[in-house]
Design a protein around this motif. Structure first.
Motif, mmCIF file in Angstrom:
data_model
loop_
_atom_site.group_PDB
_atom_site.id
_atom_site.type_symbol
_atom_site.label_atom_id
_atom_site.label_comp_id
_atom_site.label_asym_id
_atom_site.label_seq_id
_atom_site.Cartn_x
_atom_site.Cartn_y
_atom_site.Cartn_z
ATOM 1 N N LYS A 101 -34.523 17.328 55.032
ATOM 2 C CA LYS A 101 -34.334 16.408 53.904
ATOM 3 C C LYS A 101 -33.217 15.418 54.212
ATOM 4 C CE LYS A 101 -32.516 18.325 50.340
ATOM 5 N NZ LYS A 101 -32.425 19.253 49.204
ATOM 6 N N ASN A 102 -32.122 15.949 54.691
ATOM 7 C CA ASN A 102 -31.011 15.072 55.038
ATOM 8 C C ASN A 102 -31.398 14.082 56.124
ATOM 9 O OD1 ASN A 102 -29.054 15.970 53.252
ATOM 10 N ND2 ASN A 102 -28.396 17.614 54.593
ATOM 11 N N TYR A 103 -32.101 14.610 57.100
ATOM 12 C CA TYR A 103 -32.493 13.748 58.215
ATOM 13 C C TYR A 103 -33.423 12.642 57.737
ATOM 14 C CZ TYR A 103 -33.878 12.312 62.886
ATOM 15 O OH TYR A 103 -34.082 11.586 64.016
ATOM 16 N N TRP A 104 -34.303 13.039 56.864
ATOM 17 C CA TRP A 104 -35.225 12.043 56.318
ATOM 18 C C TRP A 104 -34.448 10.977 55.545
ATOM 19 C CZ3 TRP A 104 -40.135 10.404 56.619
ATOM 20 C CH2 TRP A 104 -40.596 9.551 55.631
ATOM 21 N N ASN A 105 -33.585 11.447 54.674
ATOM 22 C CA ASN A 105 -32.866 10.508 53.820
ATOM 23 C C ASN A 105 -31.920 9.602 54.595
ATOM 24 O OD1 ASN A 105 -34.094 11.351 51.467
ATOM 25 N ND2 ASN A 105 -32.592 12.955 51.113
ATOM 26 N N THR A 106 -31.358 10.148 55.635
ATOM 27 C CA THR A 106 -30.359 9.353 56.343
ATOM 28 C C THR A 106 -30.946 8.540 57.490
ATOM 29 O OG1 THR A 106 -29.812 11.246 57.721
ATOM 30 C CG2 THR A 106 -28.459 10.867 55.787
ATOM 31 N N HIS A 107 -31.970 9.077 58.135
ATOM 32 C CA HIS A 107 -32.505 8.369 59.299
ATOM 33 C C HIS A 107 -33.894 7.785 59.056
ATOM 34 C CE1 HIS A 107 -29.492 11.077 61.115
ATOM 35 N NE2 HIS A 107 -29.328 10.078 61.965
ATOM 36 N N LEU A 108 -34.811 8.688 58.808
ATOM 37 C CA LEU A 108 -36.209 8.281 58.860
ATOM 38 C C LEU A 108 -36.591 7.350 57.718
ATOM 39 C CD1 LEU A 108 -37.761 11.654 59.969
ATOM 40 C CD2 LEU A 108 -37.106 9.688 61.352
ATOM 41 N N HIS A 109 -36.099 7.664 56.564
ATOM 42 C CA HIS A 109 -36.461 6.845 55.415
ATOM 43 C C HIS A 109 -36.003 5.410 55.643
ATOM 44 C CE1 HIS A 109 -37.971 6.263 51.481
ATOM 45 N NE2 HIS A 109 -36.815 5.951 50.934
ATOM 46 N N LYS A 110 -34.824 5.325 56.172
ATOM 47 C CA LYS A 110 -34.278 4.001 56.460
ATOM 48 C C LYS A 110 -35.139 3.278 57.499
ATOM 49 C CE LYS A 110 -29.840 4.914 55.972
ATOM 50 N NZ LYS A 110 -28.531 5.261 56.563
#
Length: 292
Positions: free
Chosen positions: A105-114
């Motif tokens: 979730k963190n990775y998504w929110n911080t990296h991938l989503h961006k």
DNA sequence: AAGGGGGTCAACCGCTCGCGG
DNA sequence: TCCGCGAGCGGTTGACCCCCT
């Protein structure tokens, strides 16, 4: 009004966990296995809420967790699974057995989503912007697909044993203890690093003593993917099986290679099968724009 | 060298679900 | 069948760290 707190707010400690608390928690789980979280604070003397204990264990202390740098494979998988499953991080995490849902979730929110947003801004259609089939229909199909994929995976990897072997601790702990030093590369280590290593040793001893975490698993039948190795329930089995002692003897190299196979199978499945329709195609197109 | 801002991640909060009585 | 409790999950927050000015 409002709901009553999950535990007594008075005297409940919050904030970052100390190494001492970690050790307390780990040694308790060592004896009793994960589960029955309600009893953990009282039995350990920890001034923490049961939820906090569970979270700490599942997201941090649990053996078998890999932290830091997501591989390209993992990244791809997350993107596709997110497109398929939405923000069901726990479900996504079950396909990335070494990662926690929180991590993903963190990775998504911080990296991938961006990343995806950037792409979208560049004129590439975003995955989340379209939902071509009705949710119920889609979920049914998805569940069937997932079930079939799991079966196929287990078959392919010859999981005839109903019980997946326990996560072999050596690689896991290597990951665990290296978390503070290697993965985050540097600075954050300090005092805690040595403490986590202590905990690692503790855990290592535990797993050597009792190679079947059945106690823990059995203790709470409803425990989630991350704390159990439910046979055939997730790729965790695959991972567990691939990190057999012989394999783990090859240290790090072995483990990444071993994970490769299920990852590829999953990828094949993700790319080819279940999202075959309009749903996955654009995604795939998006992906190819990445410099994976 | 110091301060500010942005990024990252561990942990918390509150809702939902599932199980047992 | 209903209700209560415990566990799980996803969203959000806040503290820490690093980089830039």
């Amino acid at each position: 009004m409002g709901r009553p707190p999950c535990c007594d707010k008075v005297g409940v400690k919050k904030g970052p966990w100390t190494p001492e608390e970690d050790i307390l928690l780990v040694s308790y789980i060592q004896d009793h296995g994960p589960g029955n979280w309600r009893a953990v604070p009282t039995n350990t003397g920890l001034l923490r809420c049961s939820k906090s204990c569970r979270l700490r264990w599942t997201n941090y202390l649990r053996p078998g967790i890999r932290r830091g740098n997501f591989t390209d494979h993992e990244e791809k998988l997350i993107i596709h699974l997110q497109a398929l499953l939405g923000n069901r991080w726990a479900a996504i995490a079950s396909y990335l057995p070494e990662r926690t849902d929180n991590d993903i979730k963190n990775y998504w929110n911080t990296h991938l989503h961006k990343k995806l947003k950037k792409l979208e801004a560049n004129g590439v259609s975003s995955s989340s912007s379209h939902q071509p089939i009705s949710k119920g229909q889609w979920e049914r199909r998805l569940q069937t697909d997932i079930h079939m994929a799991k079966q196929a995976l287990c078959d392919a990897l010859s999981f005839d044993k109903p019980d997946c072997p326990p996560p072999e601790l050596k690689p896991s702990l290597a990951n665990y203890s290296s978390r503070s030093s290697a993965s985050s590369t540097s600075t954050t280590t300090t005092t805690y690093a040595s403490s986590t290593e202590n905990i690692s040793r503790l855990l290592e001893g535990w797993m050597k003593k009792s190679p079947t975490p059945g106690k823990g698993r059995a203790s709470s039948g409803s425990t989630q993917h991350s704390e159990t190795n439910n046979p055939g329930d997730s790729v965790l089995c695959v991972e567990s099986a691939t990190t057999t002692p012989d394999v783990s003897a090859e240290s790090g190299k072995g483990s990444t290679d071993q994970v490769q196979l299920p990852m590829e199978l999953l990828e094949t499945w993700l790319f080819d099968e279940s999202i075959g329709g309009s749903y996955g195609q654009e995604e795939l197109g998006d992906l190819e724009l990445y410099e994976f």
